[in-house]
Scaffold this motif. Sequence first.
Motif, PDB file in Angstrom:
ATOM      1  N   UNK A   1       7.349  -0.854   4.552  1.00  0.00           N
ATOM      2  CA  UNK A   1       6.798  -1.001   3.204  1.00  0.00           C
ATOM      3  C   UNK A   1       5.470  -1.729   3.343  1.00  0.00           C
ATOM      4  N   UNK A   2       4.403  -1.128   2.827  1.00  0.00           N
ATOM      5  CA  UNK A   2       3.058  -1.679   2.995  1.00  0.00           C
ATOM      6  C   UNK A   2       2.448  -1.934   1.625  1.00  0.00           C
ATOM      7  N   UNK A   3       2.184  -3.200   1.350  1.00  0.00           N
ATOM      8  CA  UNK A   3       1.536  -3.584   0.090  1.00  0.00           C
ATOM      9  C   UNK A   3       0.037  -3.712   0.341  1.00  0.00           C
ATOM     10  N   UNK A   4      -0.752  -2.838  -0.262  1.00  0.00           N
ATOM     11  CA  UNK A   4      -2.205  -2.887  -0.138  1.00  0.00           C
ATOM     12  C   UNK A   4      -2.863  -3.438  -1.394  1.00  0.00           C
ATOM     13  N   UNK A   5      -2.055  -4.021  -2.291  1.00  0.00           N
ATOM     14  CA  UNK A   5      -2.590  -4.653  -3.503  1.00  0.00           C
ATOM     15  C   UNK A   5      -2.710  -6.155  -3.311  1.00  0.00           C
ATOM     16  N   UNK A   6      -1.665  -6.760  -2.762  1.00  0.00           N
ATOM     17  CA  UNK A   6      -1.716  -8.178  -2.433  1.00  0.00           C
ATOM     18  C   UNK A   6      -1.556  -9.121  -3.600  1.00  0.00           C
TER      19      UNK A   6
ATOM     20  N   UNK B   1      10.415   9.423   9.761  1.00  0.00           N
ATOM     21  CA  UNK B   1      10.049   8.108   9.245  1.00  0.00           C
ATOM     22  C   UNK B   1       9.622   8.231   7.795  1.00  0.00           C
ATOM     23  N   UNK B   2       9.926   7.216   7.010  1.00  0.00           N
ATOM     24  CA  UNK B   2       9.516   7.174   5.607  1.00  0.00           C
ATOM     25  C   UNK B   2       8.812   5.839   5.352  1.00  0.00           C
ATOM     26  N   UNK B   3       7.616   5.939   4.749  1.00  0.00           N
ATOM     27  CA  UNK B   3       6.768   4.766   4.497  1.00  0.00           C
ATOM     28  C   UNK B   3       6.493   4.667   3.000  1.00  0.00           C
ATOM     29  N   UNK B   4       6.524   3.436   2.491  1.00  0.00           N
ATOM     30  CA  UNK B   4       6.175   3.183   1.094  1.00  0.00           C
ATOM     31  C   UNK B   4       4.843   2.444   1.041  1.00  0.00           C
ATOM     32  N   UNK B   5       3.896   2.999   0.288  1.00  0.00           N
ATOM     33  CA  UNK B   5       2.607   2.357   0.027  1.00  0.00           C
ATOM     34  C   UNK B   5       2.627   1.815  -1.396  1.00  0.00           C
ATOM     35  N   UNK B   6       2.188   0.578  -1.564  1.00  0.00           N
ATOM     36  CA  UNK B   6       2.048  -0.001  -2.899  1.00  0.00           C
ATOM     37  C   UNK B   6       0.584  -0.320  -3.114  1.00  0.00           C
ATOM     38  N   UNK B   7      -0.049   0.436  -3.964  1.00  0.00           N
ATOM     39  CA  UNK B   7      -1.441   0.231  -4.366  1.00  0.00           C
ATOM     40  C   UNK B   7      -1.537   0.741  -5.795  1.00  0.00           C
ATOM     41  N   UNK B   8      -1.445  -0.165  -6.758  1.00  0.00           N
ATOM     42  CA  UNK B   8      -1.260   0.227  -8.148  1.00  0.00           C
ATOM     43  C   UNK B   8      -2.565   0.600  -8.846  1.00  0.00           C
ATOM     44  N   UNK B   9      -3.651  -0.035  -8.480  1.00  0.00           N
ATOM     45  CA  UNK B   9      -4.947   0.196  -9.113  1.00  0.00           C
ATOM     46  C   UNK B   9      -6.012  -0.405  -8.197  1.00  0.00           C
ATOM     47  N   UNK B  10      -7.281  -0.312  -8.572  1.00  0.00           N
ATOM     48  CA  UNK B  10      -7.869   0.493  -9.630  1.00  0.00           C
ATOM     49  C   UNK B  10      -8.362   1.802  -9.039  1.00  0.00           C
ATOM     50  N   UNK B  11      -9.190   2.551  -9.772  1.00  0.00           N
ATOM     51  CA  UNK B  11      -9.607   3.858  -9.295  1.00  0.00           C
ATOM     52  C   UNK B  11     -10.271   3.778  -7.924  1.00  0.00           C
ATOM     53  N   UNK B  12     -11.270   2.919  -7.789  1.00  0.00           N
ATOM     54  CA  UNK B  12     -11.948   2.802  -6.502  1.00  0.00           C
ATOM     55  C   UNK B  12     -11.043   2.311  -5.408  1.00  0.00           C
ATOM     56  N   UNK B  13     -10.163   1.341  -5.731  1.00  0.00           N
ATOM     57  CA  UNK B  13      -9.254   0.778  -4.727  1.00  0.00           C
ATOM     58  C   UNK B  13      -8.280   1.817  -4.189  1.00  0.00           C
ATOM     59  N   UNK B  14      -7.875   2.759  -5.026  1.00  0.00           N
ATOM     60  CA  UNK B  14      -6.970   3.812  -4.563  1.00  0.00           C
ATOM     61  C   UNK B  14      -7.632   4.638  -3.468  1.00  0.00           C
ATOM     62  N   UNK B  15      -8.908   4.949  -3.654  1.00  0.00           N
ATOM     63  CA  UNK B  15      -9.619   5.713  -2.632  1.00  0.00           C
ATOM     64  C   UNK B  15      -9.873   4.878  -1.383  1.00  0.00           C
ATOM     65  N   UNK B  16     -10.070   3.581  -1.541  1.00  0.00           N
ATOM     66  CA  UNK B  16     -10.253   2.714  -0.381  1.00  0.00           C
ATOM     67  C   UNK B  16      -9.019   2.708   0.521  1.00  0.00           C
ATOM     68  N   UNK B  17      -7.863   2.957  -0.049  1.00  0.00           N
ATOM     69  CA  UNK B  17      -6.619   2.948   0.726  1.00  0.00           C
ATOM     70  C   UNK B  17      -6.377   4.255   1.472  1.00  0.00           C
ATOM     71  N   UNK B  18      -7.073   5.321   1.101  1.00  0.00           N
ATOM     72  CA  UNK B  18      -6.782   6.639   1.653  1.00  0.00           C
ATOM     73  C   UNK B  18      -6.924   6.729   3.177  1.00  0.00           C
TER      74      UNK B  18
END
Length: 323
Positions: free
Chosen positions: A80-85, A1-18
């Motif tokens: 494909x998962x967009x976590x920026x919205x 399986x291959x998954x695409x995550x879209x979370x472009x910014x910011x610094x804190x938000x990137x870690x929130x997605x982990x």
Amino acid sequence: MRILIIKMSSLGDLFHALPTVHALKIAYNADIDWVAYNEYQELIRCFTDVNRVIPFPRRTFPHDLNPFLSELRLYQYDTIIDLQGLLKSAITARLARGRKRIGPSFHREGSRLFYSAIASKRDKNRHAVEENLDIINYLGLPKVETAFPVEFPKINLTEKKPRIAILPSSRWQTKNWPAENFISLCQQLKKERDASLFLIGGHDDIALCDKIAASVGSGIVNMAGKHTLINTGSLLKEMDLLIANDSGPIHMAAATGTPVLALFGPTDPRRTGPYGSQHRIIQIPVSCSPCFSRSCKLTDVSCMSDITPEMVKQAAMEMLGTV
């Protein structure tokens, strides 16, 4: 399986997605690609669950659009998962190759039009980490222990323990504790705990950190403007404590396992505080807080200025314990 995550910014938000990315990796053992602004690509390469980073060229857009699209459309994605919205991230999700596009509960700017599904109903009365984890519930995946898998290069420090990092600035002036308070705090920590202190910050923070370092004198290492994001992560991992305003590096420190003492005023720590029980928040109850404003109607930003150095020192001493 291959998954695409879209979370472009910011610094804190990137870690929130982990934690969400980690849960996906555990459940599917998938190859995970991540779209982010190009200034974060080296950081995301330190996220151990991520196979490939696709840098979004926001500073050279649309000049570098074609190379970006070539990278984005290199593979067919199962999900494909967009976590920026946002509209930009939703269009990116639509341009990628894959039919299943899931958006977050906190979508806005009309981004909903580009998703095939939304992870959950909007609920802002919780931490950003929990909002992102809606994806796991939507997909019916088992819950796993919340984790932030990141590996920064190892560094060796010779300064004695306890080692305390001090981050005296943030992007909002209203979130900043007064410099005089940081100076007083550093002086007390040196005197009462004989702590090794490390000032951290970006190029814009050099003048502020120089002022604090000059006032405190010996026993403080001024790293402002001297470290990349990766170097900062390596440094924070070696700290016994980080004391900071509400800012991105508090989430970086939390991900490395370093306890955080965070000072909050106009923002809400229930949503964006350091995630985990080992951290502590200091926030003064003021009727207008949280206002989520970059400017204050009052003259003294009392939600921050009313926090005293003695309050912070006492909390720091308790957190350090016998370190």
